[in-house]
Scaffold this motif. Structure first.
Motif, PDB file in Angstrom:
ATOM      1  N   LYS A 283       2.132   1.664  -3.550  1.00 56.51           N
ATOM      2  CA  LYS A 283       1.090   2.195  -4.439  1.00 56.51           C
ATOM      3  C   LYS A 283       0.934   3.700  -4.257  1.00 56.51           C
ATOM      4  O   LYS A 283       0.782   4.449  -5.226  1.00 56.51           O
ATOM      5  CB  LYS A 283      -0.240   1.493  -4.158  1.00 56.51           C
ATOM      6  CG  LYS A 283      -0.324   0.084  -4.712  1.00 56.51           C
ATOM      7  CD  LYS A 283      -1.706  -0.493  -4.438  1.00 56.51           C
ATOM      8  CE  LYS A 283      -1.835  -1.895  -4.984  1.00 56.51           C
ATOM      9  NZ  LYS A 283      -3.174  -2.478  -4.723  1.00 56.51           N
ATOM     10  N   SER A 284       0.973   4.142  -3.012  1.00 47.96           N
ATOM     11  CA  SER A 284       0.860   5.573  -2.733  1.00 47.96           C
ATOM     12  C   SER A 284       2.046   6.331  -3.330  1.00 47.96           C
ATOM     13  O   SER A 284       1.881   7.394  -3.936  1.00 47.96           O
ATOM     14  CB  SER A 284       0.784   5.807  -1.224  1.00 47.96           C
ATOM     15  OG  SER A 284       0.786   7.182  -0.927  1.00 47.96           O
TER      16      SER A 284
ATOM     17  N   ASN B 281       0.824  -1.209   0.000  1.00 41.42           N
ATOM     18  CA  ASN B 281       0.000   0.000   0.000  1.00 41.42           C
ATOM     19  C   ASN B 281       0.858   1.260   0.000  1.00 41.42           C
ATOM     20  O   ASN B 281       0.512   2.268  -0.636  1.00 41.42           O
ATOM     21  CB  ASN B 281      -0.952  -0.001   1.196  1.00 41.42           C
ATOM     22  CG  ASN B 281      -2.099  -0.973   1.024  1.00 41.42           C
ATOM     23  OD1 ASN B 281      -2.436  -1.367  -0.099  1.00 41.42           O
ATOM     24  ND2 ASN B 281      -2.706  -1.392   2.126  1.00 41.42           N
TER      25      ASN B 281
ATOM     26  N   SER C  44       2.097   6.911  -7.153  1.00 41.53           N
ATOM     27  CA  SER C  44       1.310   8.043  -7.639  1.00 41.53           C
ATOM     28  C   SER C  44       2.128   9.323  -7.690  1.00 41.53           C
ATOM     29  O   SER C  44       1.767  10.276  -8.379  1.00 41.53           O
ATOM     30  CB  SER C  44       0.069   8.246  -6.755  1.00 41.53           C
ATOM     31  OG  SER C  44       0.434   8.671  -5.458  1.00 41.53           O
TER      32      SER C  44
END
Length: 264
Positions: free
Chosen positions: A62-63, A59, A66
């Motif tokens: 993924k952050s 997670n 971005s």
């Protein structure tokens, strides 16, 4: 392009924010794309690691992804990325397929073209640590055979194929023999895994092993720890690689502001 490897992202040691700062420095180079050399997360492969910890790390990745979503990122699998401790092999988070999904790659190995270069992404994580499985060997032989003579090829692997700091492919003779069969081509190899910087030239093939962006796994790695070479001798950071149409390569070894961020 930027070669980042061994990010080992984790919530501890302010790693996410320090990685963001390194991204800003990379962007200043106006790179075209990123190659991510594996061990993207801190660790999923140990027996004690549970599902929640694996998800926590992915997670965070993924952050962070971005933060540079405007760039293509082509990744390979690292030995610490797979969760082998899942309840069973049918669990959707077990093994390599889940990592492929998290990294959004076409598969555990693949190839693609960028202008005058053919890029090959290998999966080094097989029965013998640092090796290609038989399926991948057949694919690779076919992939290279289909290229025009005199082409330019860049390989990305997690484990070094050849190097002076250890941790190299156990099947390096098979790979170097295959490269020799394609000696009409310009071949360059990038890797990570050992968190140390070295370069080797063998049979006109360049092998660059770059240091880890995480250094000593985001820790200080001071003299007392006995691991100063992961912070001082090979500073934490990334490499910038320029590829030219004539097959030559300019490799700028890892450098980053991370040394100044160790205590942050």
């Amino acid at each position: 392009m930027a070669h980042i490897t061994d990010v080992h992202i984790r919530p501890e040691h302010n790693a996410p924010n320090r990685f963001k700062q390194c991204l800003e420095e990379i962007k200043a180079h106006e790179v075209d794309f990123f190659l991510n050399g594996g061990d993207t997360i801190y660790a999923a492969d140990y027996k004690h690691i549970n599902r929640e910890r694996v998800n926590e790390q992915w997670n965070i990745w993924k952050s962070l992804r971005s933060e540079f979503s405007e760039y293509e990122v082509h990744s390979c699998l690292g030995n610490h990325d797979m969760w082998w401790a899942a309840p069973n092999e049918q669990d959707f988070m077990y093994g390599k397929d889940y990592v492929v999904k998290q990294l959004e790659t076409p598969g555990r190995y693949y190839s693609f073209n960028k202008q005058d270069w053919h890029l090959v992404i290998l999966d080094s994580n097989n029965e013998n640590a640092g090796s290609l499985d038989e399926e991948q060997r057949k694919w690779l032989e076919k992939d290279l055979a289909e290229l025009e003579k005199g082409g330019n090829v860049l390989f990305l692997s997690h484990y070094p194929i050849l190097g002076v700091n250890g941790g190299t492919h156990s099947d390096r003779k098979y790979i170097t023999d295959l490269f020799y069969d394609h000696k009409d081509k310009s071949i360059t190899c990038l890797s990570g895994h050992v968190h140390l910087l070295d370069s080797v030239v063998y049979n006109n093939v360049n092998y660059f092993c770059n240091g880890a962006i995480s250094g000593f796994w985001w820790e200080d790695g001071n003299e007392e720890s006995g691991n100063r070479y992961w912070v001082e001798e090979t500073p934490p950071g990334y490499a910038i690689v320029d590829l030219f149409e004539d097959g030559t390569v300019e490799h700028i070894p890892p450098t980053c502001v991370l040394n100044d961020l160790i205590a942050n």
